[in-house]
Design an enzyme around this catalytic site. Structure first.
Site, PDB file in Angstrom:
ATOM      1  N   VAL A 188       0.908  -1.046  -0.237  1.00 14.79           N
ATOM      2  CA  VAL A 188      -0.179   0.026   0.397  1.00 14.79           C
ATOM      3  C   VAL A 188       1.069   1.809  -0.170  1.00 14.79           C
ATOM      4  O   VAL A 188       1.316   1.563   0.753  1.00 14.79           O
ATOM      5  CB  VAL A 188      -0.584   0.301   1.327  1.00 14.79           C
ATOM      6  CG1 VAL A 188      -2.203   1.018   1.411  1.00 14.79           C
ATOM      7  CG2 VAL A 188      -2.162  -1.578   1.363  1.00 14.79           C
ATOM      8  N   GLY A 189       0.893   1.815  -1.205  1.00 14.50           N
ATOM      9  CA  GLY A 189       1.329   3.368  -1.062  1.00 14.50           C
ATOM     10  C   GLY A 189       3.308   2.807  -1.133  1.00 14.50           C
ATOM     11  O   GLY A 189       4.038   3.551  -1.225  1.00 14.50           O
ATOM     12  N   GLY A 190       2.740   1.448  -2.326  1.00 13.19           N
ATOM     13  CA  GLY A 190       3.617   0.885  -2.958  1.00 13.19           C
ATOM     14  C   GLY A 190       4.984   1.702  -3.826  1.00 13.19           C
ATOM     15  O   GLY A 190       5.844   0.770  -4.802  1.00 13.19           O
ATOM     16  N   GLY A 191       4.452   3.039  -4.443  1.00 15.12           N
ATOM     17  CA  GLY A 191       5.838   3.294  -5.176  1.00 15.12           C
ATOM     18  C   GLY A 191       5.927   2.731  -6.266  1.00 15.12           C
ATOM     19  O   GLY A 191       4.752   2.052  -7.131  1.00 15.12           O
ATOM     20  N   HIS A 258       4.450   7.369   8.734  1.00  9.86           N
ATOM     21  CA  HIS A 258       5.416   8.650   8.935  1.00  9.86           C
ATOM     22  C   HIS A 258       4.929  10.580   8.396  1.00  9.86           C
ATOM     23  O   HIS A 258       4.945  11.303   8.807  1.00  9.86           O
ATOM     24  CB  HIS A 258       6.211   8.796   9.303  1.00  9.86           C
ATOM     25  CG  HIS A 258       7.062   8.707   7.871  1.00  9.86           C
ATOM     26  ND1 HIS A 258       9.373   9.198   8.465  1.00  9.86           N
ATOM     27  CD2 HIS A 258       7.064   8.422   7.056  1.00  9.86           C
ATOM     28  CE1 HIS A 258       8.892   9.176   7.240  1.00  9.86           C
ATOM     29  NE2 HIS A 258       8.527   8.366   6.339  1.00  9.86           N
ATOM     30  N   ASP A 259       4.360  10.375   6.758  1.00  5.53           N
ATOM     31  CA  ASP A 259       4.291  10.581   5.563  1.00  5.53           C
ATOM     32  C   ASP A 259       2.925  12.036   6.185  1.00  5.53           C
ATOM     33  O   ASP A 259       2.511  13.071   5.699  1.00  5.53           O
ATOM     34  CB  ASP A 259       3.901  10.585   4.588  1.00  5.53           C
ATOM     35  CG  ASP A 259       4.498  10.141   4.031  1.00  5.53           C
ATOM     36  OD1 ASP A 259       5.958  10.464   4.407  1.00  5.53           O
ATOM     37  OD2 ASP A 259       5.337   8.832   2.905  1.00  5.53           O
TER      38      ASP A 259
END
Length: 349
Positions: A188-191, A258-259
Site C-alpha cells: 500500500v503506497g508501494g511506489g 510517517h508522511d
C-alpha cells in the site's frame, strides 16, 4: 558579510566576532546552496568528462562564466573541488560524492530541479510552519505536497526514484518479516514496486499487488516488467484513502504512515484493516529513529515531515496507538540491522 577580526572600531566588535565564530558553521547558507547548485548543474560529471576549463564548463552547464568561477572558487575554499591551475578545476574525494553514478546517490538528493533539492527549498517557509503549525510546502511551491507531485511529473518521478533507492535498505526492510506463509502481498503506497519485487524474490510462490496513485502506478508497471514480475503482480492506480483491493493476506505500509497526520495515518491503517479482515495481517514498517536511538535524527525528521506534508515521526507506543485506533492490534515488533521497526498487526476484534 562576516565580521572582520580587524574591526575594532566598536566596543562590541569582539563580542560580535566571537559570536560569529560560534555560530558560523550553524548559520552558513552560502556553502550548502553552492553545493546544491553544483549538483544541479552536474559540475562533477562535466569535469570528470574532461570539461575542466571555466569556458567549456560554462558552455556545457549553461551558466555565466564569471558567476560559475566564483561558485567553484568558493567551493574550492571549502574543500569541494580543486583548482589545478588558474581557471581549470578538478575533482577531489569530496566533489566525487556529487557524481551522478556515485553509489551514495547524493547528486539526486541535492539536485534543486528534483525532489531532493525541492525538499530543502521548502525550508525557506519554515517560519510559516512554526507560526501556523501548517506545512510550508504549499506556501513555497503554491500547492500542497501531494497535489504538487501529482501536477509535476518530473519531481514526482524523482520522488519515486528516491523512495526506491538504497538496495541494502530495501533488503533490510524485507528481511524484517517472515514472508514464507504469505500468498498475496499488497504493498500500500508501494511506489515503483522496488520493495514488493524483493518480497516476491523472498517468497517465490506469492503474488503481489502495488497500490499507488496513477502516475506512480504506471512507473511501477514498467519497473515490475523489467524485473519479469508482471505475471505475478497487479498494479492498481488509486488513493490509499479509498477502499483497498481485497484478497491479500498481508497488507504492507512501508515508510508511509510517517508522511501523514494522526487523523490521516489512522485512516490509511483503517483501510488496510478493512481489506485484511479478520484473517489477514497488516505490516507497518518505519525507521528506527522512532525508537529514540538517535534523538538528533528523530528531531530533524520530525521537523522535516511537518514542513513537507504535515506528517510526523512517532515512538513505538505512538504507532501502536494509531494501530489500535484503526482497529488493529500489534502482535510483535522487530528491529532490523539497518534500523527499521516492523510492526506485525492483526485485527483487534
Amino acid at each position: 558579510m562576516s565580521p572582520s577580526s580587524d574591526d575594532d572600531s566598536a566596543p562590541e566588535s569582539s563580542a560580535w566576532y566571537s559570536a560569529w565564530q560560534i555560530l558560523a558553521t550553524r548559520i552558513d547558507l552560502v556553502t550548502p546552496w553552492a553545493i546544491r547548485a553544483a549538483a544541479t548543474l552536474r559540475l562533477a560529471d562535466l569535469i570528470a568528462d574532461g570539461a575542466d576549463g571555466i569556458e567549456e564548463l560554462s558552455g556545457r552547464s549553461g551558466t555565466d562564466p564569471d558567476a560559475l568561477s566564483r561558485l567553484l572558487r568558493h567551493l574550492v575554499s571549502q574543500g569541494v573541488f580543486v583548482e589545478k591551475q588558474a581557471g581549470r578545476f578538478g575533482i577531489n574525494d569530496v566533489a566525487a560524492l556529487l557524481l551522478s553514478d556515485h553509489p551514495a546517490g547524493m547528486k539526486a538528493m541535492l539536485d534543486l530541479d528534483g525532489f531532493g533539492g525541492r525538499m530543502d527549498v521548502a525550508f525557506t517557509g519554515l517560519l510559516h510552519t512554526v507560526r501556523t503549525g501548517e506545512p510550508a510546502w504549499e506556501t513555497v511551491f503554491g500547492s500542497p505536497f501531494w497535489e504538487y507531485l501529482a501536477d509535476n511529473e518530473n519531481v514526482a518521478s524523482s520522488f519515486d526514484a528516491m523512495m526506491a533507492s538504497g538496495d541494502d535498505y530495501i533488503l533490510d526492510a524485507v528481511g524484517g518479516y517472515d514472508w514464507s506463509e504469505a500468498a498475496h502481498v499488497v504493498d500500500v503506497g508501494g511506489g515503483t514496486g522496488a520493495f514488493l519485487a524483493e518480497v516476491l524474490q523472498a517468497a517465490p510462490t506469492a503474488r503481489g499487488t502495488v497500490v499507488d496513485l496513477p502516475a506512480t502506478a504506471a512507473r511501477a508497471r514498467e519497473f515490475l516488467a523489467m524485473r519479469a514480475l508482471e505475471d505475478r503482480c497487479d498494479v492498481v492506480g488509486q488513493s490509499f484513502f479509498d477502499p483497498l483491493p481485497p484478497g491479500g493476506d498481508v497488507y504492507v505500509v512501508r515508510r508511509v504512515v510517517h508522511d501523514w497526520s494522526d487523523v490521516e495515518a489512522t485512516a490509511i491503517l483503517r483501510r488496510c484493516a478493512e481489506a485484511a479482515g479478520s484473517a489477514g495481517r497488516v505490516v507497518m514498517i518505519e525507521s528506527r529513529g522512532i525508537a529514540g536511538d538517535d534523538p538528533a535524527m528523530f528531531a530533524e525528521m520530525n521537523l522535516r515531515m511537518m514542513v513537507l506534508a504535515g506528517g510526523r515521526e512517532r515512538s513505538v507506543d505512538d504507532y501502536a496507538a494509531l494501530a489500535a485506533a484503526a482497529g488493529l492490534r500489534v502482535d510483535t515488533t522487530r528491529t532490523t540491522p539497518l534500523g527499521h521497526i516492523v510492526f506485525d498487526c492483526t485485527s483487534a476484534s
